[in-house]
Every structure is written in structure tokens, then in C-alpha cells.
Design a protein around this motif. Structure first.
Motif, PDB file in Angstrom:
ATOM      1  N   UNK A  78      61.226  55.700  73.982  1.00 34.26           N
ATOM      2  CA  UNK A  78      60.717  55.442  72.635  1.00 34.26           C
ATOM      3  C   UNK A  78      61.743  54.943  71.662  1.00 34.26           C
ATOM      4  N   UNK A  79      62.997  54.805  72.063  1.00 37.02           N
ATOM      5  CA  UNK A  79      64.028  54.267  71.187  1.00 37.02           C
ATOM      6  C   UNK A  79      64.643  53.038  71.871  1.00 37.02           C
ATOM      7  N   UNK A  83      69.674  51.647  69.124  1.00 31.01           N
ATOM      8  CA  UNK A  83      69.546  52.940  68.442  1.00 31.01           C
ATOM      9  C   UNK A  83      70.241  54.043  69.235  1.00 31.01           C
ATOM     10  N   UNK A  84      70.115  53.975  70.545  1.00 32.62           N
ATOM     11  CA  UNK A  84      70.762  54.984  71.393  1.00 32.62           C
ATOM     12  C   UNK A  84      72.273  54.933  71.238  1.00 32.62           C
ATOM     13  N   UNK A 108      64.688  55.554  78.951  1.00 29.65           N
ATOM     14  CA  UNK A 108      63.453  56.050  79.546  1.00 29.65           C
ATOM     15  C   UNK A 108      62.987  55.262  80.772  1.00 29.65           C
ATOM     16  N   UNK A 109      63.651  54.171  81.119  1.00 31.78           N
ATOM     17  CA  UNK A 109      63.232  53.337  82.261  1.00 31.78           C
ATOM     18  C   UNK A 109      64.271  53.448  83.369  1.00 31.78           C
ATOM     19  N   UNK A 110      63.773  53.720  84.599  1.00 28.00           N
ATOM     20  CA  UNK A 110      64.671  53.884  85.745  1.00 28.00           C
ATOM     21  C   UNK A 110      65.008  52.544  86.393  1.00 28.00           C
ATOM     22  N   UNK A 111      65.383  52.621  87.679  1.00 27.26           N
ATOM     23  CA  UNK A 111      65.829  51.434  88.422  1.00 27.26           C
ATOM     24  C   UNK A 111      64.650  50.505  88.676  1.00 27.26           C
TER      25      UNK A 111
END
Length: 640
Positions: A78-79, A83-84, A108-111
Motif C-alpha cells: 500500500x505504499x 515512501x518506504x 508487498x510484492x514478491x518475486x
């Protein structure tokens, strides 16, 4: 073959100073006819290297995908990425944020295994294409090298046929054979093992440099810092190794010459009990070869460890500098991984070239020895417009002929002689008087230093050698046979002869009787040493060869020295029939064999001191009478 009174092959062959650059350049110029194949080799190699050097960058992209997925799945969804990173810096994790700033991750998204699969398939395709291109390049390289070595062998073979007899006086057979066989084989092996690899290595270095500067100019500069050091190490060690490789192949030629001479003369060595001396000389040559080979291999063997040290130094510098760039976020982990691979790819070709230095040095040393043969002074060229005698009769004239084997040692000086057609001229005299030399000059095995020799009024120097020698039949004291049947040996000078003519010549030479006792008769196969027939039988075969060639001039150099007395009488009768109507030169030590000669020439120190008939010379009480009385006294002593 060697001149009378001279020891053939004594001492090492003359050799010019070592010239690595000149010999290597000349060897490369041998590839001029293969420009198309070499161009194709370089083109396919360039494409193959291009594919292979792109591979690490693609694999680096795969590493970035894996690392980005690994980082992204551990961050809250969600960011955005920016921002991270801002939050990490706000929380005091500036170092981690700087490092991740070089990574394209999604929180939040993997490989992404789909993208990863496409990247890996692309890398696999590139590596497969690179392998195929390198295979084609290697095939073109092998073809170009084999053709070049093939032409080099032909050049040497043709050169040997153009060399004068004086060249072989100065060289042992083993030394010549070593240059023609061992050295050319070594050139071929060296080119096969190094040429294509060196080209690919240089192309790889160029391709890797391009990729390294594309990824990071700073790291590229760090990587090439060690290149001057590598070149310095390779150059210094190469200069130390080259003289040792030249000496190694020179000692190989000397050892081969000794072995060849001892093998062909093993019976003589045993008869005179010289086995111990022969073994001692072998050990001396073998030890010299061992020392030269050891030093050459030791010096060149230092090359690879030294280059590996430089390569590891390069690896450490790249790893440290790359780690700092990743920590600062200037490069991604995948780019550094690719760069580390490139640093290995960059140093590995340099190491390969350095490790091949010993083979290159050895091959160039062999090339230098082969070029010495190709550069040797040839016999005088054939006249542009050769002359031929208007009428073939066999009249021989020597007009003020002078000759010497060595400039400071005169042998024949101002010799004049006229031999009428159909005459039988016997030449006698002590060893070294110039008897055989006179015949060699007639055949143009050697060229006269002054004066001229005329055949039927035509200067032999103005005639084609093949034309001149086709008119002369020669039987030497040392019978020469080649590997083949007896019939083929007899027909060597007249290969178009029928079987009936061959057998008729053998009967005339009294060789037919013993030939028919052999298992295969005229089809009996002999080797070069004539194994299976005696020395006298070999001489009968060569005499039959002279009968068959039907020459205008007949030269007999102690032709009956290896036959028994009864056969000698038969051969003399046959020779009388053969010599009828022909000019004959008979060189003899046994004066009883030349009593019927039309004229006898007595030579001493290159000059004719007496000439006349057998009875007339005996009556004069001169040099011929002394020779005859000495032989008669010797015969009486043997009977007593």
C-alpha cells in the motif's frame, strides 16, 4: 652426401640470433592466403563473444529480480518505493535506505517468476548462440591452420629440392629431418592450441571492457589498473623463456641427428666397439636437452601463478569497490554480481594468453628453425633459355676448371681435359685427390668456381640440370635403393620401361639369377636399407638400373667394390657391352679393373699428373706405376 675428405654434419648447424618478433610476424604472414577463413573466424568469434559478454549482465538482472522480490514481500503493502525509503531514513536506517535505493522493488510484492523465467530463457539462448558461433569460429580456425601448415610443408619440400649439395655437407640428416618433421609438427600443434584461443581472448577482453564501462566507469578503471602489471610480468618472463625454447629445439635436432646416425650405422659402431662412446655422446645431448627443456618450462611455468596473483588482486579491488558502490546505492547487487563476473572474464583471458606463452615461444622457436631452411642459399637458378647440344655424342671438355669446397682450401685448379665420344676414361689416385669431385662437377651437383665444362660443345652451366643428368647414368660405390619392388628400383631411371626391358637389363647386369631365387622374384619388396639382399646384390640392382636408363655418358664410381671376383669379371664384360659407343668415366682403386680403359688419368691434389694407357703408364715408372706396384705388393703380402 658429403665432399671427399670431409666429415659430414660435424658440429652444430649455424644459427642466426633469435628474433621472436620477426619470426612470429613472418609466421603470421604465412596466413595471407587464408584471409577469408580468418575473417570469418574473427566475425563469428566477435558475434559469439558479444553474446557471451551480454550474458552476465542479463544474469545480473535476474539477481536484481530475485533480490527485489525478496525485499518487496517483507515490506508493507500500500505504499510506494519512494515512501518506504523516506520512512527508513526517518527511522535512522539511512545506510539500508541508500543500499535499497539502487534496487527496483515494489513493497508487498514478491518475486516475479514470470519475468525471471523470461530473463533466464534469454540468457540460455544467448549462451547457446555464443557456443554455436564459437564452434563455427573454431572450425574456420582449424581449417586455416591446417592449410597453412600444409603449404609450409610443401614450401620446405620444394626448398630441399633446390638446395645445393653443399648445404647437406654442413647439416646432418637427423638435423634436417628434425626441422622438416618435429619443428613443423610443433608449429602446427602450437597454432592449433593457441591461435583461436588468443583471438577469442582478445575479443573477450575488448567486449568485457565495453560492458564494464557501460555498467560503471569507476569500477572499470579500478579493474584495468592491474593490466600494466600483467603485461609487465608476461613480457619479462617471455623474454627469459624464448632463448631457452630456441635452445631446446636446437638440442632436439642434435639429439635426433645422433640417434639417426647411430641407428643407421649400428653395425659399424658395434664392429669398432664404440657403443660406450656413442652412449656417452647420447647422454651428453640428452642432458643438454633436459637442461634446456627444464629451464624453458620452469620460466614459462612461473607465468600462470604470477598472472593468477595479479588476477586475484584485481578481484579483491573490484569486490571492495563494488561493495562500497552498492552500499551507497550507486549500483544494484545484480550489477556488482555481473561486474565481478566481468572482472573474472577480463582476467581469465589474460591468464590464458600468459599460460600459452610457453607454447607460443616454443612454436616461434620452431618456426625460426624452419625459416632458416627456407632462407638457405639455393643452387644457381636454371637458365631462362636453356641450351641443348645440337648433336648428342658424349664429347666432354673441361676448360681451365677450378673448384674448392671451402674458400681457403683449393682442390681443383686450372684443370683442362678432353674426352672423345665413346672413350672409356679411368680416373685413379689417392683418397681426396678429386676423382669423385670431378664427376660431381660434370653432373652439376656442385658448380665450378672458374672455367667451364662442355658437353658436345655446349656449356653445361647453360643447360637445364634435368636435361644434363638425363644423359648421364651413374653407379656409385654406395648402392641406393628405395622402398618398393626390385622391378621398381631397376626402372627408377626409366619408369616407362616394360617388364621385359627390366628383366633384360637385370640379365645384362647378372642380377637376374639371384632375383629369381627370391620368393617374389622381381616383385620382392625391399625397404630403404635393402634388407633381405646382400651389399653386392644391391649393387647389381643399381647397375641394372644404369643399363636400363641407356645413358649417353656412363659414370662408375667403384661400382664393383662389393661383388666377388667372378661376378666382377662378368660385370666388367657387361659394362664393356654397355660402354660400347658411350663415353664412360670409371673411378677405381683396384687398378686391375681398368687395364682396358682407353685413357687412364692419374690425379693428385686436384690435378692430372699423368695420363695414358695402362701399359704406357707402367712403362713410364711414374705415379701410376707406384700405385700399381703398391697394390701388387699388398696382394703378395696377403697371400703370404
Amino acid at each position: 652426401m658429403s665432399g671427399p675428405g670431409r666429415m659430414p654434419g660435424v658440429g652444430a648447424p649455424p644459427r642466426r640470433s633469435d628474433d621472436f618478433r620477426g619470426s612470429a610476424g613472418r609466421l603470421l604472414r604465412q596466413f595471407r592466403p587464408e584471409r577469408a577463413a580468418l575473417g570469418g573466424m574473427v566475425a563469428f568469434g566477435l558475434v559469439g563473444v558479444g553474446f557471451s559478454v551480454v550474458g552476465p549482465k542479463i544474469l545480473g538482472d535476474a539477481t536484481d529480480l530475485i533480490f527485489a522480490g525478496f525485499v518487496g514481500e517483507r515490506l508493507p503493502d500500500g505504499v510506494s518505493r519512494e515512501q518506504t525509503l523516506e520512512r527508513m531514513r526517518a527511522e535512522g536506517d539511512t545506510g539500508v535506505a541508500d543500499m535499497l535505493s539502487g534496487t527496483d522493488f515494489t513493497p508487498g510484492q514478491g518475486i516475479d517468476f514470470g519475468a525471471l523465467g523470461h530473463v533466464l530463457l534469454l540468457a540460455l539462448a544467448l549462451f547457446a548462440a555464443a557456443g554455436l558461433m564459437m564452434l563455427v569460429s573454431g572450425r574456420l580456425s582449424v581449417r586455416a591452420i591446417n592449410r597453412t601448415v600444409f603449404r609450409l610443408r610443401e614450401e620446405v619440400e620444394e626448398k630441399l629440392s633446390r638446395l645445393p649439395l653443399s648445404y647437406f655437407d654442413r647439416q646432418t640428416r637427423g638435423e634436417v629431418l628434425s626441422r622438416v618433421t618435429n619443428d613443423i609438427d610443433n608449429i602446427g600443434q602450437t597454432l592449433q592450441q593457441t591461435m583461436g584461443q588468443i583471438v577469442n581472448s582478445l575479443l573477450t577482453v575488448a567486449g568485457v571492457l565495453v560492458m564494464m564501462f557501460w555498467i560503471s566507469p569507476l569500477l572499470a578503471l579500478v579493474a584495468i589498473v592491474t593490466v600494466p602489471l600483467s603485461l609487465l610480468v608476461a613480457t619479462r618472463l617471455g623474454k627469459l623463456a624464448q632463448p631457452q625454447f630456441v635452445r631446446q629445439w636446437s638440442d632436439t635436432g642434435k639429439l635426433n641427428a645422433h640417434v639417426e646416425e647411430m641407428y643407421t650405422g649400428h653395425a659399424l659402431v658395434k664392429v669398432f666397439g664404440r657403443q660406450g662412446e656413442s652412449a656417452a655422446v647420447f647422454r651428453e645431448h640428452n642432458d643438454a636437452l633436459y637442461q634446456a627443456g627444464y629451464k624453458a618450462q620452469f620460466v614459462s611455468g612461473i607465468m600462470q601463478p604470477a598472472m593468477m596473483f595479479v588476477a586475484n588482486l584485481n578481484y579483491v579491488l573490484v569486490a571492495v569497490a563494488g561493495g562500497l558502490r552498492v552500499a551507497s546505492g550507486a549500483l544494484s547487487i545484480g550489477d556488482v554480481q555481473a561486474f565481478v563476473q566481468y572482472s573474472r572474464q577480463f582476467s581469465q583471458p589474460l591468464n590464458q594468453v600468459a599460460s600459452m606463452a610457453n607454447m607460443v615461444q616454443s612454436g616461434v622457436a620452431s618456426a625460426e628453425r624452419v625459416f632458416e631452411v627456407l632462407d638457405a642459399e639455393e643452387q644457381s637458378p636454371e637458365p631462362a633459355h636453356p641450351e641443348r647440344p645440337a648433336k648428342v655424342g658424349g664429347r666432354v671438355e673441361l676448360d681451365r676448371v677450378s673448384f674448392r669446397y671451402e674458400a681457403e682450401r683449393p682442390l681443383i685448379e686450372d684443370l683442362s681435359l678432353t674426352v672423345e665420344p665413346g672413350s672409356t676414361v679411368a680416373i685413379v689416385g689417392p683418397t681426396g685427390a678429386g676423382k669423385t669431385t670431378l664427376v660431381n662437377l660434370l653432373l652439376r651437383f656442385y658448380e665450378v668456381r672458374a672455367g667451364r665444362i662442355l658437353l658436345d660443345g655446349t656449356d653445361t652451366a647453360a643447360m637445364n640440370r634435368e636435361e644434363l643428368r638425363s644423359r648421364i647414368g651413374m653407379v656409385l660405390q654406395d648402392a641406393w635403393l628405395f622402398g618398393g619392388t626390385i622391378a621398381e628400383n631397376i626402372a627408377y631411371g626409366a619408369q616407362s620401361s616394360s617388364r621385359e626391358q627390366i628383366e633384360e637389363a637385370a640379365r645384362a647386369a647378372h642380377a637376374d639369377r639371384f632375383i629369381r631365387t627370391l620368393p617374389e622374384g622381381y616383385d620382392t619388396v625391399l625397404d630403404e636399407d635393402g634388407t633381405g639382399v646382400s651389399a653386392g646384390e644391391k649393387q647389381l640392382i643399381t647397375i641394372a638400373r644404369a643399363f636400363l636408363s641407356d645413358p649417353v655418358i656412363l659414370v662408375l664410381d667403384e661400382a664393383t667394390s662389393s661383388v666377388d671376383t667372378r661376378t666382377e669379371v662378368l660385370i666388367q664384360q657387361a659394362m664393356a657391352r654397355l660402354a660400347h659407343g658411350r663415353t664412360s668415366f670409371v673411378i677405381a682403386h683396384r687398378l686391375s679393373t681398368i687395364r682396358d680403359a682407353d685413357v687412364i688419368l692419374v690425379m693428385e691434389n686436384g690435378s692430372i699428373v699423368e695420363q695414358g694407357s695402362h701399359s704406357g703408364l707402367l712403362a713410364s715408372g711414374g705415379a701410376y706405376a707406384r700405385l700399381y706396384q703398391a697394390q701388387f705388393a699388398e696382394a703378395v703380402a696377403e697371400v703370404d
